[in-house]
Design a protein around this motif. Structure first.
Motif, PDB file in Angstrom:
ATOM      1  N   GLU A   1       0.848  -1.194   0.000  1.00  0.00           N
ATOM      2  CA  GLU A   1       0.000   0.000   0.000  1.00  0.00           C
ATOM      3  C   GLU A   1       0.885   1.247   0.000  1.00  0.00           C
ATOM      4  O   GLU A   1       1.680   1.441   0.920  1.00  0.00           O
ATOM      5  CB  GLU A   1      -0.906   0.005   1.245  1.00  0.00           C
ATOM      6  CG  GLU A   1      -1.705   1.292   1.449  1.00  0.00           C
ATOM      7  CD  GLU A   1      -2.632   1.607   0.290  1.00  0.00           C
ATOM      8  OE1 GLU A   1      -3.558   0.825   0.055  1.00  0.00           O
ATOM      9  OE2 GLU A   1      -2.413   2.635  -0.393  1.00  0.00           O
ATOM     10  N   SER A   2       0.746   2.045  -1.038  1.00  0.00           N
ATOM     11  CA  SER A   2       1.453   3.335  -1.132  1.00  0.00           C
ATOM     12  C   SER A   2       2.961   3.221  -0.966  1.00  0.00           C
ATOM     13  O   SER A   2       3.594   4.137  -0.467  1.00  0.00           O
ATOM     14  CB  SER A   2       0.919   4.327  -0.091  1.00  0.00           C
ATOM     15  OG  SER A   2      -0.467   4.439  -0.163  1.00  0.00           O
TER      16      SER A   2
ATOM     17  N   THR B   1      -6.229   3.048  -4.717  1.00  0.00           N
ATOM     18  CA  THR B   1      -6.158   1.667  -4.245  1.00  0.00           C
ATOM     19  C   THR B   1      -7.147   0.775  -4.995  1.00  0.00           C
ATOM     20  O   THR B   1      -6.796  -0.308  -5.474  1.00  0.00           O
ATOM     21  CB  THR B   1      -6.451   1.624  -2.735  1.00  0.00           C
ATOM     22  OG1 THR B   1      -5.508   2.486  -2.085  1.00  0.00           O
ATOM     23  CG2 THR B   1      -6.310   0.228  -2.181  1.00  0.00           C
TER      24      THR B   1
ATOM     25  N   ASP C   1       0.452  -1.264  -4.724  1.00  0.00           N
ATOM     26  CA  ASP C   1      -0.697  -0.840  -5.545  1.00  0.00           C
ATOM     27  C   ASP C   1      -0.368   0.420  -6.354  1.00  0.00           C
ATOM     28  O   ASP C   1      -0.711   0.542  -7.504  1.00  0.00           O
ATOM     29  CB  ASP C   1      -1.984  -0.685  -4.710  1.00  0.00           C
ATOM     30  CG  ASP C   1      -1.877   0.307  -3.564  1.00  0.00           C
ATOM     31  OD1 ASP C   1      -0.758   0.766  -3.245  1.00  0.00           O
ATOM     32  OD2 ASP C   1      -2.925   0.634  -2.968  1.00  0.00           O
ATOM     33  N   HIS C   2       0.331   1.338  -5.704  1.00  0.00           N
ATOM     34  CA  HIS C   2       0.734   2.592  -6.362  1.00  0.00           C
ATOM     35  C   HIS C   2       1.810   3.194  -5.495  1.00  0.00           C
ATOM     36  O   HIS C   2       2.063   2.706  -4.389  1.00  0.00           O
ATOM     37  CB  HIS C   2      -0.444   3.555  -6.508  1.00  0.00           C
ATOM     38  CG  HIS C   2      -1.216   3.696  -5.234  1.00  0.00           C
ATOM     39  ND1 HIS C   2      -0.738   4.416  -4.161  1.00  0.00           N
ATOM     40  CD2 HIS C   2      -2.384   3.143  -4.828  1.00  0.00           C
ATOM     41  CE1 HIS C   2      -1.593   4.314  -3.165  1.00  0.00           C
ATOM     42  NE2 HIS C   2      -2.602   3.530  -3.518  1.00  0.00           N
TER      43      HIS C   2
ATOM     44  N   HIS D   1      -1.730  10.192  -2.805  1.00  0.00           N
ATOM     45  CA  HIS D   1      -1.893   9.557  -4.114  1.00  0.00           C
ATOM     46  C   HIS D   1      -3.350   9.636  -4.539  1.00  0.00           C
ATOM     47  O   HIS D   1      -4.204  10.005  -3.753  1.00  0.00           O
ATOM     48  CB  HIS D   1      -1.488   8.083  -4.017  1.00  0.00           C
ATOM     49  CG  HIS D   1      -2.301   7.339  -2.995  1.00  0.00           C
ATOM     50  ND1 HIS D   1      -1.894   7.175  -1.695  1.00  0.00           N
ATOM     51  CD2 HIS D   1      -3.520   6.761  -3.074  1.00  0.00           C
ATOM     52  CE1 HIS D   1      -2.828   6.519  -1.030  1.00  0.00           C
ATOM     53  NE2 HIS D   1      -3.827   6.267  -1.835  1.00  0.00           N
TER      54      HIS D   1
HETATM   55 ZN   LIG Z   1      -3.435   2.320  -2.097  1.00  0.00          ZN
END
Ligand SMILES: [Zn+2]
Length: 508
Positions: free
Chosen positions: A232-233, A269, A433-434, A446
């Motif tokens: 996550e992130s 997400t 995810d990013h 994000h």
């Molecule tokens: Zn995310």
């Protein structure tokens, strides 16, 4: 006194008072945000003034129309928005959130245990003072609605004013394009109304019946487990494995992992997790996602998540945070370590030849990075503790973020240790995810804009592979993406079907 109250107020003035009240009571966060995003020069002040004026004019026009056309019903609608504005303002002030589509989804998806944390005294004060009190005025005041001619005049003047504001800001198109999603998300009541509608529309889109993929075949009986870890992130630049000057991956460094440069195909997400689990870019269409597809075709699937936003899952063995908390009451549910509780035993008790474990983590999710890792991982200090990222000390913000990467390093290393101790051949694939913006170009977090417009920091993600047992040879690839996950997992677990794309597997 009573007589003064009974003199009807002209609708023009009444709508103006209501609109002015809405601007003053509910739009401080909006104006603060705009002030942060502009230069303190003449043009900057034009932008600030324009947005304040636009808020005033648009709300005036809508209030006027609502009251003229719907009378009491119009008053009721406005009353509801005032109360909702007060609630929204409480959330914005307390949690520093923007009322985006994702955030509305967040609010609607918040389960009861989290929601009870919101039920404090403060929101009641917000609602009573800012929402209910003005409603008394709204309903008590007698209104002289005026003629249809005056309606046209007022709406006409409003539209001309909006046009003038537009023309005055022709030179600010780029600024507007860049900041509209954030600024728009604090424009009340329209932001949360529009984004609630968008959220439910989006939910309806992804909850449609999924399109099944062609049946798959498992081509051998070798017992294997593949652990897919969805980060996550987590941005690539802050992993020492990828050259970051800080040693944020001290454990993985010794684990002989293979790394790829990956680029995210989405920056929110929801979209990114869908892409990771999809076999190809499918836009708004909903195809069978990887865990659903593999389970239907004879693979045992374990899904564990401390996050949210995945497409509809039809996996029998799935645990969200609440379920994990219940299963492992002694584990610390604040951190992603809970995802690994009892995982070894669960892998060992699997009976199918092929096992897929998906761990959807939440470790580097902002704004409070310092709350996403246990104290032992606070190596880089001092850390930023404010949720107002733009006001945070940049170094402290990076420190807190880097500690989340350090904790991710530990989590991935722990998974490797677990896999090293089970009988099956095993592989771990980690992909984020990013990425994340940490103040570059004054952008934070994000998902504010589409991937095509997003800054590199939100797109450049890590893709880390580790194997144990009969290792498969891996390809040298210059760049990989979300869609490599589906085919690499299929390939590793020896599953074949018509949609399998060898090109998109990282294995040789
Ligand atoms: Zn995310």
């Amino acid at each position: 006194m009573e007589r003064i109250k009974n003199i009807p107020i002209k609708l023009t003035l009444f709508a103006f008072i209501l609109s002015l009240y809405t601007l003053i009571a509910f739009h401080k966060p909006l104006l603060d945000l705009v002030l942060e995003c502009v230069e303190r020069d003449l043009n900057g002040w034009i932008i600030v003034g324009s947005i304040a004026l636009l808020t005033l004019v648009v709300n005036f026009m809508v209030y006027y129309l609502l009251l003229y056309l719907c009378r009491l019903v119009g008053k009721i609608v406005i009353a509801l928005t005032l109360i909702a504005n007060a609630t929204a303002l409480y959330f914005v002030n307390t949690y520093e959130v923007l009322l985006t589509r994702d955030m509305m989804g967040n609010l609607f998806n918040t389960n009861v245990s989290e929601a009870s944390g919101f039920l404090s005294f403060t929101p009641i004060i917000y609602v009573v003072l800012l929402g209910i009190l003005p409603c008394i005025y709204l309903f008590k005041r007698k209104v002289e609605y005026g003629s249809l001619k005056r309606l046209f005049a007022n709406v006409g003047v409003s539209i001309v004013a909006i046009a003038i504001i537009g023309v005055a800001n022709m030179g600010n198109i780029l600024w507007i394009d860049h900041n509209a999603p954030r600024v728009g998300s604090l424009f009340m009541p329209w932001s949360y109304i529009a984004n609630t509608v968008r959220h439910f529309h989006h939910q309806a889109m992804i909850n449609r019946e999924e399109i099944p993929l062609p049946d798959a075949e498992i081509i051998d009986e070798e017992p294997k487990v593949c652990v897919l870890v969805i980060g996550e992130s987590a941005r690539r630049a802050n992993f020492s494995l990828y050259g970051y000057e800080r040693d944020t991956n001290p454990l993985l460094r010794g684990d002989s992992v293979k790394i790829y440069n990956a680029v995210a195909s989405a920056t929110s997400t929801t979209m990114a997790v869908k892409a990771i689990l999809d076999h190809k870019p499918t836009g708004n269409k909903l195809y069978e996602i990887l865990p659903n597809y593999l389970e239907r075709n004879g693979v045992e699937v374990i899904w564990r998540s401390t996050n949210w936003g995945e497409p509809p899952l039809h996996v029998a063995n799935r645990s969200n945070l609440a379920a994990l908390r219940e299963r492992y009451p002694d584990a610390d549910a604040r951190y992603d370590g809970i995802l690994l509780e009892g995982l070894k035993e669960e892998i060992e008790s699997a009976t199918a030849d092929k096992l897929l474990v998906v761990l959807h983590t939440s470790t580097s999710h902002g704004p409070t990075y310092n709350k996403k890792y246990p104290e032992a991982f606070e190596r880089y200090v001092p850390v930023c503790t404010t949720v107002e990222m733009s006001k945070a000390d940049h170094k402290e913000l990076i420190n807190a973020y880097d500690n989340t990467i350090l904790y991710t390093d530990y989590l991935l290393h722990s998974i490797i240790e677990i896999l090293g101790s089970v009988e099956r051949n095993s592989a771990m694939i980690y992909i984020s995810d990013h990425g994340e913006s940490l103040g570059e170009g004054n952008i934070y977090m994000h998902g504010m804009v589409s991937a095509s417009m997003a800054p590199r920091e939100q797109l450049d993600i890590p893709f880390i592979v580790w194997q144990n047992g009969d290792n498969r040879e891996v390809k040298e690839l210059e760049e990989v993406g979300h869609y490599h996950v589906f085919h690499s997992v299929m390939d590793y677990l020896d599953i074949r079907s018509d949609i399998y794309d060898e090109e998109k597997s990282i294995f040789n």
